[in-house]
Every structure is written in structure tokens, then in C-alpha cells.
Design an enzyme around this catalytic site. Structure first.
Site, PDB file in Angstrom:
ATOM      1  CD  GLU A  72      16.881   9.825  -5.887  1.00 15.03           C
ATOM      2  OE1 GLU A  72      16.648   9.988  -4.686  1.00 15.03           O
ATOM      3  OE2 GLU A  72      16.632   8.768  -6.475  1.00 15.03           O
ATOM      4  CD  GLU A 125      26.934  20.739  16.235  1.00 13.19           C
ATOM      5  OE1 GLU A 125      26.865  21.004  17.444  1.00 13.19           O
ATOM      6  OE2 GLU A 125      28.003  20.751  15.596  1.00 13.19           O
ATOM      7  CB  CYS A 151      16.607   1.802  -3.446  1.00 15.33           C
ATOM      8  SG  CYS A 151      14.843   1.541  -3.406  1.00 15.33           S
ATOM      9  CG  HIS A 207      30.653  20.987  18.074  1.00 18.31           C
ATOM     10  ND1 HIS A 207      29.935  21.735  17.168  1.00 18.31           N
ATOM     11  CD2 HIS A 207      31.882  21.563  18.158  1.00 18.31           C
ATOM     12  CE1 HIS A 207      30.690  22.719  16.736  1.00 18.31           C
ATOM     13  NE2 HIS A 207      31.880  22.633  17.316  1.00 18.31           N
ATOM     14  CE1 TYR A 232      13.071   8.222  -5.611  1.00 17.97           C
ATOM     15  CE2 TYR A 232      10.761   8.788  -5.707  1.00 17.97           C
ATOM     16  CZ  TYR A 232      11.747   7.843  -5.587  1.00 17.97           C
ATOM     17  OH  TYR A 232      11.428   6.518  -5.432  1.00 17.97           O
ATOM     18  CB  CYS A 277      13.979  -1.792  -4.010  1.00 18.81           C
ATOM     19  SG  CYS A 277      15.300  -1.581  -2.823  1.00 18.81           S
ATOM     20  CE  LYS A 324      18.408   6.285  -4.978  1.00 15.57           C
ATOM     21  NZ  LYS A 324      17.003   6.698  -4.925  1.00 15.57           N
TER      22      LYS A 324
HETATM   23  P1  FAD Z   1       8.324  -3.866  -6.795  1.00 12.78           P
HETATM   24  O1  FAD Z   1       9.579  -3.807  -6.039  1.00 12.78           O
HETATM   25  O2  FAD Z   1       8.230  -3.032  -8.018  1.00 12.78           O
HETATM   26  O3  FAD Z   1       8.069  -5.397  -7.158  1.00 12.78           O
HETATM   27  C1  FAD Z   1       7.024  -5.814  -7.981  1.00 12.78           C
HETATM   28  C2  FAD Z   1       7.431  -7.104  -8.669  1.00 12.78           C
HETATM   29  O4  FAD Z   1       6.273  -7.730  -9.221  1.00 12.78           O
HETATM   30  C3  FAD Z   1       8.380  -6.879  -9.835  1.00 12.78           C
HETATM   31  O5  FAD Z   1       9.429  -7.810  -9.792  1.00 12.78           O
HETATM   32  C4  FAD Z   1       7.506  -7.110 -11.067  1.00 12.78           C
HETATM   33  O6  FAD Z   1       8.238  -7.542 -12.180  1.00 12.78           O
HETATM   34  C5  FAD Z   1       6.568  -8.186 -10.540  1.00 12.78           C
HETATM   35  N1  FAD Z   1       5.299  -8.301 -11.252  1.00 12.78           N
HETATM   36  C6  FAD Z   1       4.518  -7.312 -11.751  1.00 12.78           C
HETATM   37  N2  FAD Z   1       3.388  -7.849 -12.275  1.00 12.78           N
HETATM   38  C7  FAD Z   1       3.459  -9.192 -12.101  1.00 12.78           C
HETATM   39  C8  FAD Z   1       2.603 -10.275 -12.408  1.00 12.78           C
HETATM   40  N3  FAD Z   1       1.407 -10.087 -12.952  1.00 12.78           N
HETATM   41  N4  FAD Z   1       3.011 -11.532 -12.107  1.00 12.78           N
HETATM   42  C9  FAD Z   1       4.226 -11.753 -11.509  1.00 12.78           C
HETATM   43  N5  FAD Z   1       5.066 -10.750 -11.177  1.00 12.78           N
HETATM   44  C10 FAD Z   1       4.687  -9.486 -11.469  1.00 12.78           C
HETATM   45  N6  FAD Z   1      12.416   3.660  -2.622  1.00 12.78           N
HETATM   46  C11 FAD Z   1      13.071   3.964  -1.489  1.00 12.78           C
HETATM   47  O7  FAD Z   1      12.571   3.671  -0.407  1.00 12.78           O
HETATM   48  N7  FAD Z   1      14.302   4.573  -1.517  1.00 12.78           N
HETATM   49  C12 FAD Z   1      14.909   4.898  -2.675  1.00 12.78           C
HETATM   50  O8  FAD Z   1      16.004   5.449  -2.668  1.00 12.78           O
HETATM   51  C13 FAD Z   1      14.253   4.575  -3.884  1.00 12.78           C
HETATM   52  N8  FAD Z   1      14.839   4.838  -5.062  1.00 12.78           N
HETATM   53  C14 FAD Z   1      14.220   4.482  -6.221  1.00 12.78           C
HETATM   54  C15 FAD Z   1      14.853   4.753  -7.417  1.00 12.78           C
HETATM   55  C16 FAD Z   1      14.256   4.430  -8.604  1.00 12.78           C
HETATM   56  C17 FAD Z   1      14.961   4.700  -9.893  1.00 12.78           C
HETATM   57  C18 FAD Z   1      12.964   3.809  -8.606  1.00 12.78           C
HETATM   58  C19 FAD Z   1      12.283   3.450  -9.892  1.00 12.78           C
HETATM   59  C20 FAD Z   1      12.315   3.530  -7.418  1.00 12.78           C
HETATM   60  C21 FAD Z   1      12.945   3.859  -6.210  1.00 12.78           C
HETATM   61  N9  FAD Z   1      12.334   3.611  -4.975  1.00 12.78           N
HETATM   62  C22 FAD Z   1      12.974   3.957  -3.817  1.00 12.78           C
HETATM   63  C23 FAD Z   1      10.979   3.037  -4.900  1.00 12.78           C
HETATM   64  C24 FAD Z   1      11.033   1.545  -4.558  1.00 12.78           C
HETATM   65  O9  FAD Z   1      11.864   0.896  -5.470  1.00 12.78           O
HETATM   66  C25 FAD Z   1       9.625   0.975  -4.602  1.00 12.78           C
HETATM   67  O10 FAD Z   1       8.803   1.726  -3.740  1.00 12.78           O
HETATM   68  C26 FAD Z   1       9.576  -0.484  -4.160  1.00 12.78           C
HETATM   69  O11 FAD Z   1      10.406  -1.270  -4.944  1.00 12.78           O
HETATM   70  C27 FAD Z   1       8.129  -0.993  -4.238  1.00 12.78           C
HETATM   71  O12 FAD Z   1       8.096  -2.349  -3.887  1.00 12.78           O
HETATM   72  P2  FAD Z   1       6.870  -3.263  -4.347  1.00 12.78           P
HETATM   73  O13 FAD Z   1       7.036  -4.555  -3.640  1.00 12.78           O
HETATM   74  O14 FAD Z   1       5.599  -2.536  -4.206  1.00 12.78           O
HETATM   75  O15 FAD Z   1       7.055  -3.468  -5.927  1.00 12.78           O
END
Ligand code: FAD
Length: 591
Positions: free
Chosen positions: A301, A571, A161, A566, A297, A156, A164
Site C-alpha cells: 500500500e 454487479e 488506516c 447496472h 499489505y 489506526c 494510509k
Molecule cells: P493499537 O491501535 O495499536 O493501539 C495500541 C495502543 O497501546 C497504542 O497507542 C500504543 O502506543 C499503546 N501501548 C502499547 N503498550 C502500552 C503500554 N504498556 N502502556 C500504555 N499504552 C501502551 N486495519 C484496518 O482494519 N484497515 C486498514 O486499512 C489498516 N491499515 C493499516 C495500515 C498500516 C500502515 C498499519 C500499521 C496498520 C493498519 N491496520 C489497518 C491495522 C490496524 O491499525 C490495527 O489492527 C489496529 O490499530 C489494532 O488496534 P489495537 O487496539 O489492537 O492496537
């Protein structure tokens, strides 16, 4: 006083003779709950109902002397004093009840280790440490095939997010400037240019401040941070690997919050020459002529803001746009993006990417139904063909954590428990959950509250609002029309809808026609609203508020009774009168 008489001996013998010994009172609800916990695991226990035993008062006195606890239930497992229900509950909830009962180890270096420092992992870490638990978190970003890396905070913050939305805003400013002329502002339009490098520098510098903020937050909450890649050795042991070191830590519980990464199609040149959203937001040079591959999306986007920033943008789509979203709304997005200048190459998939080393142009070939139908040269190819869960290198199979055979995401129950009771999974890595930042945050927070604060609240994955930040935004909550028909049958639903011109757009005549609809269950009294959809500027801001109403069970009549503000776009939801079933036109009218 040291109790006298046979009670002391009785208590000692009862505790010794019963691997699980419960001192209870028959009327006590907490005692019943404690028994339910053991029953749910099929564990046999011995119980003394103190209020029904003629010697109950003496036994309770002896018990207080031995355990230091006066209240019931008073629980012993394998001669070990557990305490009351509030001490039993976390043992049950953290999945170690069977270990405790079989005499296994339950005390480890950490109470909780979280793998992944993104939206979900950070939220869970902060919450769990707030309950006084010893918590560690590891986060490691494996560089993209083109070498892009980033800091703490997950998708994110770094590659999702946040950048973006900022770039979406940057592209909207171009529209605002064009509108400004119609509103009487005077400036030399030809002299206006966009500096990609400056925008990227600004966005990245904000992201760095967030990375720093998260490290500080972990420190302030006494969460031990490891910038290392985690993989399981066994269900209580994690290997931490950096580029140069390897170490081992142990924990009673783990939360897997490793999120996902962009997928690459298995075609020549994809990994060598193409970028993904992991690379786009920190790209040092201007994108030039862009091909976006995909119709998610993320694809739309990115295509929207790249086109808005002035780059020639095409989108290659295999089948439909925005699978899983309401398809009428997806069509509106497509129509508007086309009117903004985005080109769609439909029913086509890429088959190869080849870079011309002299010009830098990437020739893309594509086909439709096996026939070569497309050839074009682009400066940047952005692949947005979906995301895959980061589960492959965690050694999940080795420790018995089940993943979905197709999605490769971790299978969890309603308490985010995996098939190994001490290991949990939240966020994008969990199977069949909405892949959204607030969902991961909420799931992480509620999980920590259940594990360590006796909460019983489950994450509610229904009625999660979301927004697509295309040039004209789309916000929605609840059912799509297709889902509503599948779930309830066409005869039971109706759709109130209206196309309209939003006021701020009427002077420019370039503004898209906005559109809103409410999906209702018409047989319910006052018509229960089960879906709200809106296509208009700032749709995300609007749907956030209405989502509360829908979550609370708002009826169509509640929307009608609500007095509008309004003149606003929002609305429109208070004045919808035309149903699709009436066959009347929902075309735009006046103010
Ligand atoms: P993540 O945020 O992906 O975090 C996982 C972390 O774990 C990462 O840092 C990764 O490097 C680390 N990791 C992975 N494997 C290991 C390991 N074995 N050991 C240690 N670390 C590890 N969501 C919205 O709500 N609104 C939006 O507008 C939106 N826009 C988006 C736009 C884009 C381009 C993208 C790609 C996603 C967007 N999302 C949006 C989705 C949102 O970013 C994700 O749903 C959210 O970040 C998921 O969080 P998470 O904690 O599951 O994983």
C-alpha cells in the site's frame, strides 16, 4: 414481619455451614445455570430446593427477611449475600469467582483498567463505562527509533488506516487527473505538481482532531485517562510510568490492548537510517527515491501511493507477496503495480544500510541465497517487514499471562481470556486474530458486554472482510483458494470467475483489467459461497456489502438471483457463470 418458627434459624445455619449456599427451585432455569457455574469450577455447594421442601414457603419468607431478596436463585458465598444469577454471572465472567469463594479481595480502585488507547481499548472503555463501571485507560506512545510520537487513538488513527487511506486517495487523484484529459478536460499537465509537505500537514491536522475527539469521548464517558506506560505489578495492580512520574493503580479486571509496532531487521543501519510506517505519515520532507522492504499489505500500500505521488519506488521482496492472502489476487496486484512503474526486487533481502552524510543517500546492499546480488542508493528506506506485539515490557511472565513463544502475542480463549482469569487481551496483541481495526473494536465492545451486561455473544473471527488499498484495490472475504482446498479438498470446491473492464476505465485504456471470483462448495445445495475476491477500483466498498451475504450463508444461486445495479463494478458478482473447472476462458468481454 419478622418470621417466626425454626425457618429463620435454619436459613442462618445453612448459610453458615455451607461456604456456598444456594436456595433454588428445581424447575428454575436460572437456578440450574447458577449450579452449572459452580460445577464448571469444581466448587462444592449446599442447595435447598424450596419447591421440594415441605417447609419451603417458610424458608423463602425467612430468606427474604435476611437477604431482602424474594427470588431464586438466592446465593451466599462465605456468608456474603451475592444475589441471584444476574449478580453471580459477572463474578464468574470477570474471573473472580475463585477469589470470592476463597475469601480474596474483589473490590479495587477500578472495576476495569484498559492498557492501550487504540481501536480495541477505546471501544472497550466506552462500552464498559456505559454499563456504569469505574473504568480507567492508559495509553503511551514510545517514540520510534527516529523519535516520531503521536497522540491518543493508537495505530489506526495515527500511523495506520487513516493516514494510509488519505495518502492512497492523494495518489489516486493523479490518476484521475490523467484520466481527465482522456475525458475531455483541458489543463496544462506540466503545471500540475504535488506538494508532500502540504499533504502531510493536512493529514496530520485531521489526525490531531481525532486525538482530541478521543480524549473528549473518554472524559464524557467518565473514563479516567492516564497518558502513561502501564506494566503489571501483580494481577490486580498496574504501575503507570510517564517520563517524570510513577504511580500505582488497582483494578478487578484488566484488558490488554497494546497492539503492535513495526519490526526492524537485525542488520547494520536499520534503526539509524530507515523509517517505518510509524514515521512515514508525518515525515516532514519529500521521500525522494524510495526502497520499500517487505511484501505485506502495508509494504504494498505504501509503495503504491508513494509511486502514485510521483516518487521512484522499488519494493524488495524476500519470497512471496501478501502471504496469507489469495495468491492469484496477489499476482494481479503485482502485475498492475509494475505497470504503474513500481519496481520489484524479488528473492532478495537487505544486508546493510549505510548513509552518505554528504548526499544523504542510503546505500543498500542485498543478497539472494547468501550471494551479494543487490546494491542501490535511495533517499528513503521504508521497512515494512512485519509487526511485533507490544508485550515485552508488560511483565506478563511475572504475573502468569502466557504468550505464544514465537509470535510473542498473548494467548487467549474464545472469550478473550488470558491464562490469568481476571485479565483479557484484544486486538493486534491477541494471538491468531486478524490484525484489523474493526476486529479490535468489535472484540472490545463484545467483551465489555459479556463482562458487564450478561451478554453471551462471542467475537466471530470468521468471514472478516478486508481490503488491500493498492493502486487498484483488492477486497476479499472468506477462504482463499488455497485455504478452501486445504480445508475441503480440491474435488469439493469450484471457482466462478470473470475478468472484466470496468466502465469508467474503458475510455482511458490505461485502466487495469478487473477480476472477480467466488469460491463455492459445489456439493452443497445451490453451492455455498465460502470466499469472494475482487480486484477493482473501490474494492473495499464492494466487498463490505457482499460480506454480509457470505456471513449469512449465501449460496451461489442467491448471487445469481440478485438483480445487479447496472452499470457498476459490483454487479459482476451477480453474473458469474464461468467456472475454473470448465477450463473456459474468463477473459474480459464487453459491457
Ligand atoms: P493499537 O491501535 O495499536 O493501539 C495500541 C495502543 O497501546 C497504542 O497507542 C500504543 O502506543 C499503546 N501501548 C502499547 N503498550 C502500552 C503500554 N504498556 N502502556 C500504555 N499504552 C501502551 N486495519 C484496518 O482494519 N484497515 C486498514 O486499512 C489498516 N491499515 C493499516 C495500515 C498500516 C500502515 C498499519 C500499521 C496498520 C493498519 N491496520 C489497518 C491495522 C490496524 O491499525 C490495527 O489492527 C489496529 O490499530 C489494532 O488496534 P489495537 O487496539 O489492537 O492496537
Amino acid at each position: 414481619p419478622v418470621p417466626t418458627g425454626p425457618a429463620l434459624k435454619f436459613v442462618e445455619e445453612f448459610i453458615t455451614n455451607n461456604s456456598i449456599a444456594i436456595f433454588s427451585k428445581s424447575w428454575c432455569p436460572w437456578c440450574s445455570k447458577a449450579k452449572e457455574v459452580f460445577n464448571s469450577h469444581g466448587l462444592k455447594y449446599g442447595v435447598i430446593e424450596l419447591d421440594l421442601d415441605e417447609n419451603g414457603a417458610n424458608i423463602q419468607q425467612a430468606l427474604k427477611y435476611i437477604s431482602g431478596q424474594k427470588t431464586v436463585p438466592n446465593i451466599y458465598i462465605n456468608n456474603r449475600h451475592i444475589g441471584g444469577y444476574s449478580e453471580l454471572y459477572p463474578i464468574f465472567e470477570t474471573g473472580v469467582l475463585d477469589d470470592v469463594c476463597s475469601g480474596g479481595q474483589i473490590d479495587f480502585e477500578y472495576d476495569l483498567v484498559i492498557i492501550g488507547g487504540g481501536s480495541g481499548g477505546l471501544a472497550a472503555a466506552r462500552e464498559a463505562s456505559g454499563f456504569g463501571k469505574k473504568v480507567a485507560l492508559c495509553d503511551f506512545v514510545v517514540p520510534s527509533p527516529l523519535g516520531t510520537k503521536w497522540g491518543l487513538g493508537g495505530t489506526c488513527v495515527n500511523v495506520g488506516c487513516i493516514p494510509k487511506k488519505l495518502m492512497h486517495r492523494a495518489s489516486q487523484i493523479r490518476n484521475d487527473m490523467s484520466d481527465a484529459l482522456d475525458f475531455g478536460w483541458e489543463f496544462n499537465k506540466e503545471g500540475v505538481a504535488h506538494n508532500w509537505e502540504k499533504m502531510v500537514t493536512q493529514v496530520q491536522s485531521y489526525i490531531k482532531s481525532l486525538n482530541f475527539g478521543y480524549r473528549k469521548m473518554l472524559m464524557e464517558n467518565n473514563v479516567k485517562y492516564f497518558n502513561a506506560f502501564g506494566s503489571f505489578v501483580d494481577k490486580h495492580t498496574l504501575k503507570l510510568k510517564t517520563d517524570t512520574t510513577e504511580s500505582i493503580i488497582s483494578a478487578r479486571n484488566f484488558i490488554i490492548a497494546t497492539g503492535g509496532r513495526p519490526k526492524y531487521p537485525d542488520i547494520p543501519g536499520a534503526k539509524q537510517f530507515c523509517i517505518t510506517s510509524d514515521d512515514l505519515f508525518s515525515m516532514k520532507h519529500r521521500p525522494g527515491k524510495v526502497l520499500v522492504v517487505g511484501a505485506s499489505y502495508v509494504a504494498l500500500e505504501c509503495a503504491g501511493f508513494l509511486n502514485g505521488l510521483g516518487y521512484d519506488t522499488s519494493v524488495m521482496v524476500r519470497s512471496i507477496l501478501l502471504r496469507g492472502f489469495d495468491q492469484q489476487m496477489a499476482e494481479k496486484i503485482e502485475e498492475h503495480m509494475i505497470s504503474c512503474g513500481v519496481k520489484f526486487i524479488k528473492n532478495t533481502v537487505p544486508t546493510s544500510f549505510k548513509k552518505n552524510d554528504k548526499t544523504g543517500a542510503i546505500t543498500t546492499l542485498g543478497e539472494t541465497n547468501g550471494k551479494k546480488t543487490f546494491s542501490g542508493a535511495f533517499d528513503t528506506i521504508l521497512l515494512a517487514v512485519g509487526r511485533e506485539a507490544c508485550t515485552a515490557k508488560l511483565n506478563l511472565e511475572g504475573i502468569g499471562v502466557k504468550i505464544h513463544p514465537t509470535s510473542k502475542r498473548i494467548i487467549v480463549d474464545e472469550k478473550e481470556r488470558t491464562s490469568v482469569p481476571t485479565i483479557f487481551a484484544i486486538g493486534d496483541v491477541a494471538d491468531e486474530k486478524p490484525e484489523l481495526t474493526p476486529v479490535a473494536i468489535q472484540a472490545g465492545k463484545l467483551l465489555a458486554m459479556r463482562l458487564y451486561n450478561m451478554s453471551t455473544q462471542l467475537m466471530d473471527y470468521k468471514n472478516v472482510p478486508t481490503s488491500v488499498f493498492t493502486p487498484c484495490e483488492y477486497g476479499c472475504v472468506g477462504f482463499t483458494e488455497a485455504e478452501a482446498i486445504t480445508k475441503h479438498g480440491e474435488a469439493k470446491i469450484d471457482v466462478y470467475h470473470q475478468e472484466f473492464a470496468y466502465l469508467e476505465g474503458v475510455i482511458t485504456e490505461k485502466a487495469p483489467k478487473s477480476y472477480a471470483k467466488l469460491i463455492v462448495l459445489k456439493e452443497e445445495k445451490d453451492e455455498l459461497v465460502i470466499g469472494a475476491h475482487i480486484f477493482c477500483p473501490n474494492a473495499g466498498e464492494i466487498i463490505q456489502g457482499f460480506a454480509l451475504g457470505i456471513r449469512m450463508g449465501a449460496k451461489k444461486k442467491d448471487f445469481d438471483d440478485l438483480v445487479g445495479i447496472h452499470p457498476t463494478v459490483a454487479e459482476v458478482f451477480t453474473t458469474l457463470t464461468i467456472t475454473k473447472s470448465s477450463g473456459k476462458s474468463a477473459g474480459a468481454t464487453g459491457c
